[in-house]
Design a protein around this motif. Sequence first.
Motif, PDB file in Angstrom:
ATOM      1  N   VAL A  70      -7.120   6.487   6.273  1.00  0.00           N
ATOM      2  CA  VAL A  70      -5.681   6.677   6.077  1.00  0.00           C
ATOM      3  C   VAL A  70      -4.907   5.868   7.106  1.00  0.00           C
ATOM      4  O   VAL A  70      -5.150   5.970   8.309  1.00  0.00           O
ATOM      5  CB  VAL A  70      -5.306   8.168   6.184  1.00  0.00           C
ATOM      6  CG1 VAL A  70      -3.794   8.348   6.112  1.00  0.00           C
ATOM      7  CG2 VAL A  70      -5.987   8.971   5.075  1.00  0.00           C
ATOM      8  N   ALA A  71      -3.974   5.056   6.635  1.00  0.00           N
ATOM      9  CA  ALA A  71      -3.121   4.272   7.526  1.00  0.00           C
ATOM     10  C   ALA A  71      -1.787   4.966   7.753  1.00  0.00           C
ATOM     11  O   ALA A  71      -1.267   4.993   8.860  1.00  0.00           O
ATOM     12  CB  ALA A  71      -2.893   2.876   6.949  1.00  0.00           C
ATOM     13  N   ARG A  72      -1.228   5.521   6.672  1.00  0.00           N
ATOM     14  CA  ARG A  72       0.037   6.258   6.760  1.00  0.00           C
ATOM     15  C   ARG A  72       0.019   7.409   5.768  1.00  0.00           C
ATOM     16  O   ARG A  72      -0.542   7.290   4.687  1.00  0.00           O
ATOM     17  CB  ARG A  72       1.232   5.351   6.439  1.00  0.00           C
ATOM     18  CG  ARG A  72       1.524   4.288   7.481  1.00  0.00           C
ATOM     19  CD  ARG A  72       2.895   3.667   7.236  1.00  0.00           C
ATOM     20  NE  ARG A  72       2.958   2.947   5.980  1.00  0.00           N
ATOM     21  CZ  ARG A  72       4.095   2.516   5.430  1.00  0.00           C
ATOM     22  NH1 ARG A  72       5.247   2.775   6.022  1.00  0.00           N
ATOM     23  NH2 ARG A  72       4.065   1.835   4.300  1.00  0.00           N
ATOM     24  N   SER A  73       0.634   8.513   6.148  1.00  0.00           N
ATOM     25  CA  SER A  73       0.662   9.673   5.269  1.00  0.00           C
ATOM     26  C   SER A  73       1.970  10.428   5.464  1.00  0.00           C
ATOM     27  O   SER A  73       2.382  10.678   6.596  1.00  0.00           O
ATOM     28  CB  SER A  73      -0.524  10.600   5.567  1.00  0.00           C
ATOM     29  OG  SER A  73      -0.510  11.720   4.713  1.00  0.00           O
ATOM     30  N   PHE A  74       2.624  10.747   4.344  1.00  0.00           N
ATOM     31  CA  PHE A  74       3.867  11.504   4.383  1.00  0.00           C
ATOM     32  C   PHE A  74       3.690  12.777   3.559  1.00  0.00           C
ATOM     33  O   PHE A  74       4.160  12.877   2.425  1.00  0.00           O
ATOM     34  CB  PHE A  74       5.028  10.666   3.860  1.00  0.00           C
ATOM     35  CG  PHE A  74       5.280   9.414   4.674  1.00  0.00           C
ATOM     36  CD1 PHE A  74       6.011   9.462   5.851  1.00  0.00           C
ATOM     37  CD2 PHE A  74       4.750   8.201   4.271  1.00  0.00           C
ATOM     38  CE1 PHE A  74       6.237   8.322   6.603  1.00  0.00           C
ATOM     39  CE2 PHE A  74       4.970   7.057   5.016  1.00  0.00           C
ATOM     40  CZ  PHE A  74       5.707   7.113   6.185  1.00  0.00           C
ATOM     41  N   GLY A  75       2.971  13.730   4.150  1.00  0.00           N
ATOM     42  CA  GLY A  75       2.762  15.019   3.514  1.00  0.00           C
ATOM     43  C   GLY A  75       2.178  14.907   2.128  1.00  0.00           C
ATOM     44  O   GLY A  75       1.198  14.203   1.898  1.00  0.00           O
ATOM     45  N   SER A  76       2.802  15.612   1.187  1.00  0.00           N
ATOM     46  CA  SER A  76       2.311  15.622  -0.190  1.00  0.00           C
ATOM     47  C   SER A  76       2.972  14.555  -1.048  1.00  0.00           C
ATOM     48  O   SER A  76       2.803  14.539  -2.269  1.00  0.00           O
ATOM     49  CB  SER A  76       2.573  16.997  -0.814  1.00  0.00           C
ATOM     50  OG  SER A  76       3.967  17.256  -0.861  1.00  0.00           O
ATOM     51  N   LYS A  77       3.737  13.620  -0.409  1.00  0.00           N
ATOM     52  CA  LYS A  77       4.498  12.645  -1.177  1.00  0.00           C
ATOM     53  C   LYS A  77       3.815  11.280  -1.288  1.00  0.00           C
ATOM     54  O   LYS A  77       3.885  10.629  -2.327  1.00  0.00           O
ATOM     55  CB  LYS A  77       5.885  12.472  -0.566  1.00  0.00           C
ATOM     56  CG  LYS A  77       6.737  13.733  -0.636  1.00  0.00           C
ATOM     57  CD  LYS A  77       8.118  13.495  -0.070  1.00  0.00           C
ATOM     58  CE  LYS A  77       8.988  14.738  -0.191  1.00  0.00           C
ATOM     59  NZ  LYS A  77      10.347  14.510   0.365  1.00  0.00           N
ATOM     60  N   TYR A  78       3.149  10.842  -0.207  1.00  0.00           N
ATOM     61  CA  TYR A  78       2.660   9.467  -0.188  1.00  0.00           C
ATOM     62  C   TYR A  78       1.522   9.335   0.815  1.00  0.00           C
ATOM     63  O   TYR A  78       1.599   9.860   1.919  1.00  0.00           O
ATOM     64  CB  TYR A  78       3.801   8.527   0.200  1.00  0.00           C
ATOM     65  CG  TYR A  78       3.439   7.057   0.289  1.00  0.00           C
ATOM     66  CD1 TYR A  78       3.401   6.266  -0.849  1.00  0.00           C
ATOM     67  CD2 TYR A  78       3.152   6.464   1.510  1.00  0.00           C
ATOM     68  CE1 TYR A  78       3.100   4.911  -0.775  1.00  0.00           C
ATOM     69  CE2 TYR A  78       2.847   5.109   1.599  1.00  0.00           C
ATOM     70  CZ  TYR A  78       2.822   4.346   0.461  1.00  0.00           C
ATOM     71  OH  TYR A  78       2.519   3.018   0.533  1.00  0.00           O
ATOM     72  N   VAL A  79       0.478   8.625   0.421  1.00  0.00           N
ATOM     73  CA  VAL A  79      -0.632   8.315   1.319  1.00  0.00           C
ATOM     74  C   VAL A  79      -0.990   6.849   1.134  1.00  0.00           C
ATOM     75  O   VAL A  79      -1.123   6.370   0.002  1.00  0.00           O
ATOM     76  CB  VAL A  79      -1.878   9.183   1.027  1.00  0.00           C
ATOM     77  CG1 VAL A  79      -3.063   8.718   1.882  1.00  0.00           C
ATOM     78  CG2 VAL A  79      -1.589  10.647   1.294  1.00  0.00           C
ATOM     79  N   GLU A  80      -1.133   6.133   2.247  1.00  0.00           N
ATOM     80  CA  GLU A  80      -1.520   4.725   2.198  1.00  0.00           C
ATOM     81  C   GLU A  80      -2.798   4.541   2.999  1.00  0.00           C
ATOM     82  O   GLU A  80      -2.915   5.047   4.123  1.00  0.00           O
ATOM     83  CB  GLU A  80      -0.401   3.870   2.793  1.00  0.00           C
ATOM     84  CG  GLU A  80      -0.637   2.379   2.724  1.00  0.00           C
ATOM     85  CD  GLU A  80       0.533   1.621   3.320  1.00  0.00           C
ATOM     86  OE1 GLU A  80       0.362   1.032   4.413  1.00  0.00           O
ATOM     87  OE2 GLU A  80       1.618   1.629   2.715  1.00  0.00           O
ATOM     88  N   PHE A  81      -3.753   3.821   2.416  1.00  0.00           N
ATOM     89  CA  PHE A  81      -5.027   3.593   3.081  1.00  0.00           C
ATOM     90  C   PHE A  81      -5.063   2.194   3.690  1.00  0.00           C
ATOM     91  O   PHE A  81      -4.395   1.272   3.213  1.00  0.00           O
ATOM     92  CB  PHE A  81      -6.185   3.761   2.092  1.00  0.00           C
ATOM     93  CG  PHE A  81      -6.278   5.143   1.506  1.00  0.00           C
ATOM     94  CD1 PHE A  81      -6.868   6.169   2.223  1.00  0.00           C
ATOM     95  CD2 PHE A  81      -5.765   5.422   0.246  1.00  0.00           C
ATOM     96  CE1 PHE A  81      -6.948   7.458   1.697  1.00  0.00           C
ATOM     97  CE2 PHE A  81      -5.846   6.700  -0.288  1.00  0.00           C
ATOM     98  CZ  PHE A  81      -6.431   7.719   0.441  1.00  0.00           C
ATOM     99  N   ALA A  82      -5.852   2.032   4.739  1.00  0.00           N
ATOM    100  CA  ALA A  82      -6.008   0.731   5.376  1.00  0.00           C
ATOM    101  C   ALA A  82      -6.667  -0.236   4.400  1.00  0.00           C
ATOM    102  O   ALA A  82      -7.578   0.136   3.653  1.00  0.00           O
ATOM    103  CB  ALA A  82      -6.844   0.863   6.646  1.00  0.00           C
ATOM    104  N   ALA A  83      -6.217  -1.490   4.421  1.00  0.00           N
ATOM    105  CA  ALA A  83      -6.722  -2.472   3.455  1.00  0.00           C
ATOM    106  C   ALA A  83      -8.140  -2.925   3.775  1.00  0.00           C
ATOM    107  O   ALA A  83      -8.886  -3.329   2.890  1.00  0.00           O
ATOM    108  CB  ALA A  83      -5.788  -3.683   3.407  1.00  0.00           C
ATOM    109  N   GLY A  84      -8.547  -2.863   5.049  1.00  0.00           N
ATOM    110  CA  GLY A  84      -9.869  -3.354   5.415  1.00  0.00           C
ATOM    111  C   GLY A  84      -9.981  -4.837   5.127  1.00  0.00           C
ATOM    112  O   GLY A  84      -9.052  -5.610   5.357  1.00  0.00           O
ATOM    113  N   SER A  85     -11.110  -5.245   4.567  1.00  0.00           N
ATOM    114  CA  SER A  85     -11.339  -6.668   4.282  1.00  0.00           C
ATOM    115  C   SER A  85     -10.841  -7.073   2.905  1.00  0.00           C
ATOM    116  O   SER A  85     -10.879  -8.245   2.546  1.00  0.00           O
ATOM    117  CB  SER A  85     -12.841  -6.970   4.379  1.00  0.00           C
ATOM    118  OG  SER A  85     -13.555  -6.207   3.411  1.00  0.00           O
ATOM    119  N   GLY A  86     -10.395  -6.117   2.117  1.00  0.00           N
ATOM    120  CA  GLY A  86      -9.990  -6.410   0.746  1.00  0.00           C
ATOM    121  C   GLY A  86      -8.616  -7.042   0.655  1.00  0.00           C
ATOM    122  O   GLY A  86      -7.807  -6.955   1.582  1.00  0.00           O
ATOM    123  N   PRO A  87      -8.315  -7.664  -0.488  1.00  0.00           N
ATOM    124  CA  PRO A  87      -7.035  -8.339  -0.677  1.00  0.00           C
ATOM    125  C   PRO A  87      -5.902  -7.412  -1.101  1.00  0.00           C
ATOM    126  O   PRO A  87      -4.745  -7.821  -1.149  1.00  0.00           O
ATOM    127  CB  PRO A  87      -7.343  -9.339  -1.800  1.00  0.00           C
ATOM    128  CG  PRO A  87      -8.394  -8.653  -2.611  1.00  0.00           C
ATOM    129  CD  PRO A  87      -9.233  -7.873  -1.621  1.00  0.00           C
TER     130      PRO A  87
END
Length: 208
Positions: free
Chosen positions: A138-155
């Motif tokens: 998880v890179a960023r998370s806003f409760g039950s509204k939004y979650v963003e994951f780290a991109a890692g090596s992918g495009p």
Amino acid sequence: MTSIESITLEVADPTAANRFCTTAFGLGTQLRLRASEAPTTGFRGFTLSLTVSQPSTVNSLVDAALDAGATPLKPASKSLWGYGGVVQAPDGTIWKVATSAKKDTGPATREIDEMVLLLGVADMAASKRFYVDRGLAVARSFGSKYVEFAAGSGPVKLALYKRRALAKDAGVPADGTGSHRLVLGGDAGAFTDPDGFAWEAAALTGTP
């Protein structure tokens, strides 16, 4: 760390879809296309978001998409968070082009800074836990509204949004049935998430 290595859009006419993606957005290797006639109606539960540096670049890409046959869903305009617009490609995929900048700092370009795949989910906590258990960070998370994951090596970066909110953001009704017409490729193996989005091992997702 698990990441998205590829995105496959399932479309009726891969040649036409490739022509649109190339002409509208200059995309090539970031996307894969696969012929499919799988039944699908209404909102497919996901959008692809292209982040750019300034409003004039948003306009450049949106105009190119419309010229290539896209349907406007939300005209490019200012908002509290920046500037952006939404279009639907002839194959049915919904694309958002946006920037956090509210003023131009140079000439318009066609450069894309980031591509984000947003999946509309029914239960944010369950979907977040599902993906964390499969190695996504998880890179960023806003409760039950939004979650963003780290991109890692992918495009492509993966994010989760409540389905109804995602449809509203795209300017379409939330209802939809049938296939998502989307397959994600990664190194976590083959599985289907709680909302029916399918993953395949990256080596099995076909030829770009």
